[in-house]
Scaffold this motif. Sequence first.
Motif, short mmCIF file in Angstrom:
data_model
loop_
_atom_site.label_atom_id
_atom_site.label_comp_id
_atom_site.label_asym_id
_atom_site.label_seq_id
_atom_site.Cartn_x
_atom_site.Cartn_y
_atom_site.Cartn_z
N GLN A 1 -6.14 22.06 10.15
CA GLN A 1 -5.22 21.96 9.03
C GLN A 1 -4.26 20.80 9.22
N ALA A 2 -3.75 20.64 10.46
CA ALA A 2 -2.83 19.53 10.73
C ALA A 2 -3.54 18.19 10.55
N TYR A 3 -4.80 18.10 10.97
CA TYR A 3 -5.55 16.85 10.80
C TYR A 3 -5.73 16.53 9.32
N THR A 4 -6.08 17.56 8.53
CA THR A 4 -6.29 17.35 7.09
C THR A 4 -5.02 16.87 6.41
N LEU A 5 -3.88 17.51 6.75
CA LEU A 5 -2.61 17.13 6.13
C LEU A 5 -2.17 15.74 6.55
N LYS B 1 -4.15 12.87 4.85
CA LYS B 1 -3.77 12.58 3.48
C LYS B 1 -2.65 11.53 3.42
N ASN B 2 -1.73 11.61 4.38
CA ASN B 2 -0.60 10.68 4.41
C ASN B 2 -0.86 9.47 5.30
N ASP B 3 -1.92 9.53 6.09
CA ASP B 3 -2.24 8.45 7.03
C ASP B 3 -3.75 8.20 6.98
N PRO B 4 -4.24 7.45 6.00
CA PRO B 4 -5.69 7.25 5.87
C PRO B 4 -6.32 6.55 7.07
N LYS B 5 -5.54 5.81 7.85
CA LYS B 5 -6.08 5.09 9.00
C LYS B 5 -6.28 5.99 10.22
N LEU B 6 -5.87 7.26 10.13
CA LEU B 6 -5.91 8.15 11.29
C LEU B 6 -7.29 8.24 11.94
N PRO B 7 -8.38 8.53 11.20
CA PRO B 7 -9.68 8.66 11.88
C PRO B 7 -10.12 7.39 12.58
N TRP B 8 -9.82 6.22 11.99
CA TRP B 8 -10.23 4.96 12.60
C TRP B 8 -9.42 4.67 13.87
N LEU C 1 -9.39 12.92 25.13
CA LEU C 1 -7.98 13.11 25.42
C LEU C 1 -7.13 12.02 24.79
N ALA C 2 -7.60 10.78 24.86
CA ALA C 2 -6.87 9.67 24.24
C ALA C 2 -6.80 9.82 22.73
N ALA C 3 -7.89 10.27 22.12
CA ALA C 3 -7.91 10.48 20.67
C ALA C 3 -6.94 11.57 20.26
N ALA D 1 0.58 12.38 13.88
CA ALA D 1 0.93 13.58 13.10
C ALA D 1 2.43 13.82 13.13
N GLN D 2 3.04 13.62 14.31
CA GLN D 2 4.48 13.80 14.42
C GLN D 2 5.22 12.76 13.58
N GLY D 3 4.75 11.52 13.64
CA GLY D 3 5.39 10.48 12.84
C GLY D 3 5.26 10.74 11.35
N SER D 4 4.11 11.24 10.92
CA SER D 4 3.91 11.57 9.51
C SER D 4 4.84 12.69 9.07
N ALA D 5 5.00 13.70 9.93
CA ALA D 5 5.89 14.81 9.59
C ALA D 5 7.34 14.34 9.47
N TYR D 6 7.78 13.47 10.37
CA TYR D 6 9.15 12.96 10.30
C TYR D 6 9.37 12.14 9.03
N ARG D 7 8.38 11.36 8.65
CA ARG D 7 8.53 10.55 7.44
C ARG D 7 8.66 11.42 6.20
N GLN D 8 8.01 12.58 6.19
CA GLN D 8 8.08 13.46 5.03
C GLN D 8 9.42 14.17 4.91
N VAL D 9 10.01 14.56 6.05
CA VAL D 9 11.25 15.34 5.98
C VAL D 9 12.49 14.48 6.07
N GLU D 10 12.35 13.21 6.47
CA GLU D 10 13.52 12.36 6.66
C GLU D 10 14.28 12.19 5.35
#
Length: 269
Positions: free
Chosen positions: A57-61, A64-71, A107-109, A117-126
Amino acid sequence: MARSRPTDSSAPPGTGKAATGPGSRGRGKGATKVGKDGQPKVGRLKKVGAQVRMMKQAYTLTRKNDPKLPWVMLIAFVAVAAVIELIAILFGAPFLFLPIAILFGLLAALIVFGRRAQGSAYRQVEGQPGAAAWVLEGMRGDWQVSSGVAGTTQLDAVHRVLGRPGVILVGEGAPSRIRPLLAQEKKRLARIAGDAPIYDVLVGDEEGQVPLRKLSAHVMKLPRNLSGGELNALRKRVAALGGTRMPVPGGPLPGGRQMTVSQRQVRRR
């Protein structure tokens, strides 16, 4: 003539010593195991499954806000695995180090995923009301967070944190309105704090303020001034002080969910 002892024919069969069936046992095969907290124990497989669902669920969310995440995760995996395989080739054992390369690549991934994910969450609540309380209650360790110990009708709020450093007052909102609230709350706590230090932190991006994304690290880096016993005594004095709690408005969470007041009023012990 000796009188014979009368027998009670009304007694139901199976009573007495012979009545030791599964129903009379304290714990049958179908009994649910209960933990020390009185809650039913959860099996390891269920825990792992719950963690996998949360990560999915965290990956999916986050995606959505970070399309470059899988790459970015793929690049991290390939880079780390390639470096380890290159070292293995130099030692003449490429296949022997292959599982290690895959493990370290994964582990690196995962590390990259956690950071983004943490950066995306901070950007949403800031910039949203209640964001600082959300960050404070996510800290790990022996912290007791009380959100909304003071506030204004303009959704400015002061949060109180008790921990080994002492008392930390965190204000979020307009500086012109928050600074008097911090000073007032600091003066009120100074009467019962004793030798415990009282810190005040103002959340923001201006000079002298602490950015939201660095708030947790800033609080956790404060010096440990109190022992365990002194911290417990401080908590009791603060609890006896009482005071009203302002209902801090809910701030946004990843996925469009809302924080409720009850979710943020967790008392960490």
